[in-house]
Design an enzyme around this catalytic site. Structure first.
Site: not given
Length: 335
Positions: A65, A90, A116, A203, A207
């Site tokens: 990818k 990974d 990112n 999530y 963060k």
């Protein structure tokens, strides 16, 4: 932050702010972008190449990818393919992170790293002994950042440049309920209790914890002649990326798709925030700060309140021990 205040801030950012198109010159620089095979990471890598970076390392879990992403970047920029390299990474594997960092030591220089890669899912899964959001969105990027901080410092001193270590966070940290929070026990243990976890908030919590860690590292690693590295955390805002690919059920996916069509930025627009945070024009005023719309923003009550400060200190102490268990000495340059 209450929901109404956040909604007003979010609406202003998404509908009224036009993010500046990147124009900084990255000539001579070597830059790593994690999760660069798609979405924000791909667009950021494309910008870095367009802006004359000598080398951009596309760090991806699946090499094929990454190679497809390189083909796409070369097609749209007409860049020399040799300026792009695909490296496997990974974030659900600490061995992969350590191998990546070891390989990076062989680079002639490293000027910037944009962390990112991340996940958002409603599914409980354990990676490296912790719930996957905590591993992939918090522990792993911090581990990788600390492993590469010496290389960034070395390059900054050798080339008389200020390096950048930028982490992609989220403005959803403002809304984190963080029901697992505790100050009189192990936060990591509480975060690993499936029965007490709100996956709809996980999530956001991940963060928030990432921001806690970034602030702590920046505080312990001020920008000096011996450590010419700016460390910051940014939000790209809501973007039309594929981060919601793990949302359960077709109905949720359809509803999320409709909502994102209405409010979301393009991935190219969102990627401007990644490029800005790592650009030569960004100064020490961003060190340890939370960036939104390419500006320093308040970190919010979850961070700046008395409780937030206690939680940040408690989490950082526990995280340091976990990081040292994973890689002995990884935090030694901070103390």
């Amino acid at each position: 932050m209450d929901t109404i205040t956040y909604a007003k801030m979010f609406a202003y950012s998404q509908f009224l702010v036009k993010l500046p198109y990147p124009t900084s010159d990255f000539t001579g620089q070597t830059i790593i972008v994690t999760g660069a095979n798609t979405g924000l990471g791909l667009e950021a890598a494309r910008h870095f190449i367009r802006l004359n970076a000598t080398k951009v390392i596309v760090a991806v879990r699946t090499v094929s990818k990454g190679e497809a992403a390189v083909v796409e970047i070369v097609r749209t920029t007409q860049a020399d393919p040799s300026r792009l390299e695909v490296w496997p990474l990974d974030l659900s594997s600490y061995d992969s992170i350590k191998a990546f960092a070891q390989r990076a030591q062989g680079l002639d220089r490293l000027d910037a790293m944009v962390q990112n890669a991340g996940i958002l899912t409603q599914h409980w899964k354990v990676e490296e002994g912790m719930e996957s959001h905590i591993t992939v969105n918090v522990i792993s990027p911090i581990l990788l950042g600390l492993l590469l901080l010496p290389k960034l410092r070395e390059s900054g001193k050798a080339y008389d440049k200020v390096g950048h270590l930028s982490f992609v966070g989220s403005d959803l940290q403002y809304l984190a309920k963080f029901q697992e929070k505790c100050t009189d026990g192990s936060l990591l243990e509480a975060l690993n209790d499936k029965d007490k976890t709100d996956m709809g908030d996980r999530y956001n919590v991940s963060k928030l914890l990432l921001l806690y860690a970034v602030r702590s590292i920046a505080r312990l690693s001020p920008v000096t002649l011996d450590s010419p590295v700016i460390i910051n955390c940014l939000t790209p805002g809501a973007c039309t990326s594929d981060i919601f690919r793990d949302e359960p059920g077709w109905s949720q996916k359809i509803l999320m798709g409709i909502a994102m069509k209405i409010v979301a930025r393009t991935t190219e627009a969102g990627s401007r925030t990644l490029v800005h945070a790592a650009s030569p024009v960004v100064g020490v005023e961003t060190h340890g700060k939370f960036l939104m719309d390419c500006k320093v923003y308040p970190s919010g009550p979850n961070v700046e309140s008395d409780e937030g400060k206690v939680l940040e200190e408690s989490f950082w102490k526990e995280l340091v021990q976990r990081l040292e268990d994973i890689r002995l000495g990884v935090c030694k340059d901070l103390f």
